[in-house]
Design a protein around this motif. Structure first.
Motif, mmCIF file in Angstrom:
data_model
loop_
_atom_site.group_PDB
_atom_site.id
_atom_site.type_symbol
_atom_site.label_atom_id
_atom_site.label_comp_id
_atom_site.label_asym_id
_atom_site.label_seq_id
_atom_site.Cartn_x
_atom_site.Cartn_y
_atom_site.Cartn_z
ATOM 1 N N LEU A 245 -4.214 3.640 7.138
ATOM 2 C CA LEU A 245 -5.221 2.615 7.380
ATOM 3 C C LEU A 245 -6.505 3.031 6.668
ATOM 4 C CD1 LEU A 245 -5.433 -0.061 8.890
ATOM 5 C CD2 LEU A 245 -6.425 1.191 10.798
ATOM 6 N N GLY A 246 -6.841 2.340 5.572
ATOM 7 C CA GLY A 246 -8.060 2.658 4.806
ATOM 8 C C GLY A 246 -7.807 3.779 3.829
ATOM 9 N N ILE A 247 -8.796 4.293 3.143
ATOM 10 C CA ILE A 247 -10.135 3.728 3.121
ATOM 11 C C ILE A 247 -10.230 2.792 1.913
ATOM 12 C CG2 ILE A 247 -12.581 4.333 3.015
ATOM 13 C CD1 ILE A 247 -11.723 7.236 3.649
ATOM 14 N N HIS A 248 -10.603 1.511 2.139
ATOM 15 C CA HIS A 248 -10.749 0.577 1.020
ATOM 16 C C HIS A 248 -11.820 1.095 0.062
ATOM 17 C CE1 HIS A 248 -8.420 -2.194 3.443
ATOM 18 N NE2 HIS A 248 -8.346 -3.010 2.407
ATOM 19 N N GLN A 249 -11.476 1.226 -1.214
ATOM 20 C CA GLN A 249 -12.461 1.640 -2.214
ATOM 21 C C GLN A 249 -13.169 0.387 -2.715
ATOM 22 O OE1 GLN A 249 -13.114 4.884 -3.434
ATOM 23 N NE2 GLN A 249 -11.840 5.582 -1.734
ATOM 24 N N PRO A 250 -14.486 0.468 -2.930
ATOM 25 C CA PRO A 250 -15.211 -0.745 -3.330
ATOM 26 C C PRO A 250 -14.915 -1.174 -4.759
ATOM 27 C CG PRO A 250 -16.671 1.168 -3.332
ATOM 28 C CD PRO A 250 -15.358 1.630 -2.792
ATOM 29 N N VAL B 128 -7.254 -8.074 2.355
ATOM 30 C CA VAL B 128 -8.539 -8.089 3.046
ATOM 31 C C VAL B 128 -9.672 -8.556 2.131
ATOM 32 C CG1 VAL B 128 -10.217 -6.692 4.325
ATOM 33 C CG2 VAL B 128 -7.769 -6.282 4.650
ATOM 34 N N ILE B 129 -9.860 -7.865 0.997
ATOM 35 C CA ILE B 129 -10.937 -8.232 0.069
ATOM 36 C C ILE B 129 -10.314 -9.024 -1.080
ATOM 37 C CG2 ILE B 129 -12.805 -7.358 -1.414
ATOM 38 C CD1 ILE B 129 -12.718 -4.737 0.182
ATOM 39 N N PRO B 130 -10.772 -10.257 -1.316
ATOM 40 C CA PRO B 130 -10.179 -11.040 -2.405
ATOM 41 C C PRO B 130 -10.285 -10.288 -3.735
ATOM 42 C CG PRO B 130 -11.671 -12.398 -1.096
ATOM 43 C CD PRO B 130 -11.842 -10.986 -0.615
ATOM 44 N N GLY B 131 -9.177 -10.214 -4.462
ATOM 45 C CA GLY B 131 -9.198 -9.589 -5.784
ATOM 46 C C GLY B 131 -9.120 -8.074 -5.768
ATOM 47 N N VAL B 132 -9.000 -7.463 -4.594
ATOM 48 C CA VAL B 132 -8.840 -6.000 -4.527
ATOM 49 C C VAL B 132 -7.512 -5.685 -3.816
ATOM 50 C CG1 VAL B 132 -9.825 -3.786 -3.763
ATOM 51 C CG2 VAL B 132 -11.346 -5.674 -4.404
ATOM 52 N N PRO B 133 -6.435 -5.508 -4.607
ATOM 53 C CA PRO B 133 -5.132 -5.269 -3.988
ATOM 54 C C PRO B 133 -5.143 -4.050 -3.065
ATOM 55 C CG PRO B 133 -4.866 -5.764 -6.309
ATOM 56 C CD PRO B 133 -6.342 -5.588 -6.066
ATOM 57 N N ALA C 97 12.234 5.048 -9.827
ATOM 58 C CA ALA C 97 11.368 5.421 -8.706
ATOM 59 C C ALA C 97 10.801 4.168 -8.063
ATOM 60 C CB ALA C 97 10.222 6.312 -9.198
ATOM 61 N N ASN C 98 10.681 4.237 -6.747
ATOM 62 C CA ASN C 98 10.083 3.141 -6.000
ATOM 63 C C ASN C 98 8.942 3.700 -5.159
ATOM 64 O OD1 ASN C 98 10.357 0.264 -4.985
ATOM 65 N ND2 ASN C 98 10.295 1.456 -3.107
ATOM 66 N N ILE C 99 7.767 3.083 -5.266
ATOM 67 C CA ILE C 99 6.575 3.628 -4.615
ATOM 68 C C ILE C 99 5.864 2.529 -3.836
ATOM 69 C CG2 ILE C 99 4.345 4.734 -5.059
ATOM 70 C CD1 ILE C 99 5.842 5.432 -7.871
ATOM 71 N N GLU C 100 5.603 2.837 -2.592
ATOM 72 C CA GLU C 100 4.883 1.907 -1.728
ATOM 73 C C GLU C 100 3.496 2.489 -1.483
ATOM 74 O OE1 GLU C 100 5.460 0.451 2.924
ATOM 75 O OE2 GLU C 100 6.548 2.164 2.135
ATOM 76 N N LEU C 101 2.456 1.727 -1.828
ATOM 77 C CA LEU C 101 1.073 2.191 -1.646
ATOM 78 C C LEU C 101 0.340 1.184 -0.768
ATOM 79 C CD1 LEU C 101 0.326 2.777 -5.461
ATOM 80 C CD2 LEU C 101 0.918 4.572 -3.808
ATOM 81 N N ALA C 102 -0.379 1.648 0.243
ATOM 82 C CA ALA C 102 -1.128 0.685 1.065
ATOM 83 C C ALA C 102 -2.277 1.330 1.804
ATOM 84 C CB ALA C 102 -0.199 0.004 2.060
ATOM 85 N N TRP C 103 -3.366 0.547 1.915
ATOM 86 C CA TRP C 103 -4.496 0.926 2.768
ATOM 87 C C TRP C 103 -4.381 0.219 4.122
ATOM 88 C CZ3 TRP C 103 -8.130 -0.806 -1.701
ATOM 89 C CH2 TRP C 103 -8.366 0.266 -2.581
ATOM 90 N N LEU C 104 -3.273 -0.453 4.336
ATOM 91 C CA LEU C 104 -3.084 -1.229 5.563
ATOM 92 C C LEU C 104 -1.785 -0.808 6.209
ATOM 93 C CD1 LEU C 104 -3.897 -4.900 4.501
ATOM 94 C CD2 LEU C 104 -5.120 -3.541 6.189
ATOM 95 N N VAL D 127 -12.077 -0.123 -6.947
ATOM 96 C CA VAL D 127 -10.738 -0.121 -7.562
ATOM 97 C C VAL D 127 -9.661 -0.525 -6.553
ATOM 98 C CG1 VAL D 127 -11.207 1.632 -9.333
ATOM 99 C CG2 VAL D 127 -10.425 2.353 -7.072
ATOM 100 N N SER D 128 -8.474 -0.869 -7.092
ATOM 101 C CA SER D 128 -7.352 -1.278 -6.242
ATOM 102 C C SER D 128 -6.637 -0.054 -5.681
ATOM 103 C CB SER D 128 -6.363 -2.079 -7.080
ATOM 104 O OG SER D 128 -5.653 -1.188 -7.927
ATOM 105 N N VAL D 129 -5.716 -0.313 -4.762
ATOM 106 C CA VAL D 129 -4.921 0.769 -4.162
ATOM 107 C C VAL D 129 -4.082 1.488 -5.227
ATOM 108 C CG1 VAL D 129 -2.853 -0.588 -3.518
ATOM 109 C CG2 VAL D 129 -3.611 1.317 -2.063
ATOM 110 N N ILE D 130 -3.776 0.800 -6.317
ATOM 111 C CA ILE D 130 -2.983 1.436 -7.385
ATOM 112 C C ILE D 130 -3.813 2.537 -8.064
ATOM 113 C CG2 ILE D 130 -1.803 1.081 -9.597
ATOM 114 C CD1 ILE D 130 -1.089 -1.718 -8.656
ATOM 115 N N TRP D 131 -5.106 2.275 -8.271
ATOM 116 C CA TRP D 131 -5.983 3.284 -8.885
ATOM 117 C C TRP D 131 -6.352 4.391 -7.898
ATOM 118 C CZ3 TRP D 131 -7.513 3.889 -13.914
ATOM 119 C CH2 TRP D 131 -7.219 2.827 -14.784
ATOM 120 N N ASP D 132 -6.352 4.058 -6.603
ATOM 121 C CA ASP D 132 -6.797 5.035 -5.600
ATOM 122 C C ASP D 132 -5.653 5.950 -5.145
ATOM 123 O OD1 ASP D 132 -8.598 6.217 -3.725
ATOM 124 O OD2 ASP D 132 -7.649 5.043 -2.151
#
Ligand SMILES: NC(=O)c1ccc[n+]([C@@H]2O[C@H](COP(=O)([O-])OP(=O)(O)OC[C@H]3O[C@@H](n4cnc5c(N)ncnc54)[C@H](O)[C@@H]3O)[C@@H](O)[C@H]2O)c1
Length: 337
Positions: free
Chosen positions: A159-164, A199-204, A219-226, A166-171
């Motif tokens: 859960l989190g932390i949303h970066q202001p 949550v934030i429009p345009g920020v995956p 490879a299969n990768i699941e990335l999430a801030w949620l 970049v997307s979850v792919i970059w984080d």
């Protein structure tokens, strides 16, 4: 480097991650925190109270002009990495810049060219290549113990932390992509991905990524801030053995003598698969903090030369993988990302 052989470091960016870097540099015998820098006074105050010997400043240029400083460690948001790292290199400072090294491969290549021209160390902070668990799995792959690597399946969610910026792919992606590059010794040839900006429009903030390698590995990768719970779990399925690496477990690496064999079919006889389920081994793994090893490697490269394990070329490969993934990403709803 000072008269007792310590690398004199300034840390820029004291948000979530920076204080960890300050703590580890402070603990390392090879280094000394001589200055800390953040635009926000309250972060300087907070971290400065713990390290009263470190000079505090909001102004990066004062650090760049200071001949006492050998190296700058950058832990600011991704979109500021290039500007800060380039200025530090221009000023003749060695640089460790947090992952991802820059916001695009052109910026990363320009930093490498600058570091080469000046004869300075430029190192991205890919902490996981120093993780004893990650290295244990790498040894199992490289020694052939696992056999052919059929696939890797990974979840890195919390859960989190949303970066202001970049997307979850970059984080979160850089951790997975650096580990895969380090394990497999190759870069993906093709990819596919689906993301959604919940949550934030345009920020995956959720991404499902698949990668394909020339060796045949997928490879299969699941990335999430949620996600309600934190998962750091990777399965490597090999033709001889399988491994589960769980960074949140006190048995972080478990090796399964499990698999399936397909005996040569004879004549018109049907295929008969034979499944193996043997021992499960949980090797002892060193508990040394990866960040400590990373910063020691940075100091070693400065003092003795030679590429750090988390090399600039690894940093570029990671960014190229992110860019490959972004090119093929489909955003939820069928829109192209
Ligand atoms: N290696 C790891 O395991 C790991 C873990 C977490 C974060 N990170 C990386 O660390 C970096 C920072 O992430 P974070 O979550 O700490 O971000 P953050 O937003 O919490 O902190 C960034 C800080 O930088 C400061 N800052 C911004 N511009 C500045 C400037 N020009 N000069 C001085 N200070 C400035 C901000 O005021 C803020 O305090 C990112 O690149 C992130 O990917 C790495």
């Amino acid at each position: 480097v000072d008269c007792v052989g310590q690398v004199r470091v300034a840390v820029v960016g004291l948000g979530y991650w920076g204080p960890n870097l300050v703590r580890v540099i402070h603990e390392l015998p090879e280094a000394e925190v001589v200055a800390i820098c953040d635009l926000r006074g309250e972060r300087l105050e907070h971290v400065g109270r713990l390290y009263p010997g470190a000079e505090r400043t909001r102004d990066l240029t004062s650090l760049l002009e200071d001949p006492k400083i050998d190296a700058i460690v950058v832990a600011t948001p991704v979109t500021t990495h290039f500007e800060i790292a380039a200025a530090a290199l221009e000023a003749g400072k060695h640089v460790l810049v947090e992952k991802p090294m820059a916001a695009c491969s052109e910026e990363a290549l320009a930093l490498v060219a600058l570091a080469d021209a000046k004869g300075l160390v430029l190192m991205p902070g890919h902490t996981f290549v120093y993780s004893p668990s990650v290295n244990l799995v790498r040894d199992l792959i490289r020694s052939g113990d696992l056999g052919e690597v059929y696939f890797v399946s990974s979840s890195r969610v919390n859960l989190g932390i949303h970066q202001p910026d970049v997307s979850v792919i970059w984080d979160l992606g850089p951790h997975e992509f650096s580990i895969l590059r380090y394990w497999l010794g190759e870069n993906p040839e093709s990819a596919s991905a689906v993301t959604r900006s919940c949550v934030i429009p345009g920020v995956p903030d959720v991404a499902f990524v698949t990668l394909e390698y020339a060796s045949g590995t997928v490879a299969n990768i699941e990335l999430a801030w949620l996600s309600p719970s934190k998962l750091r779990r990777t399965t490597v399925a090999g033709s001889r053995k399988m491994v589960v690496y769980d960074d949140t477990s006190n048995e972080p690496v478990r090796v399964f003598d499990a698999g399936v064999d397909l005996p040569e079919p004879r004549g018109f006889e049907q295929y008969r698969l034979s499944y193996r389920t043997g021992d499960i081994v949980s090797p002892a793994v060193s508990t040394v903090e990866p960040l400590m090893l990373e910063l020691a490697d940075f100091c070693r490269s400065i003092v003795s030369g030679g590429e750090p394990r988390s090399s600039a070329s690894l940093g570029i490969d990671v960014i190229r993988t992110i860019e490959l993934v972004e090119r093929v990403t489909v955003a939820a709803g069928g829109r192209s990302a």
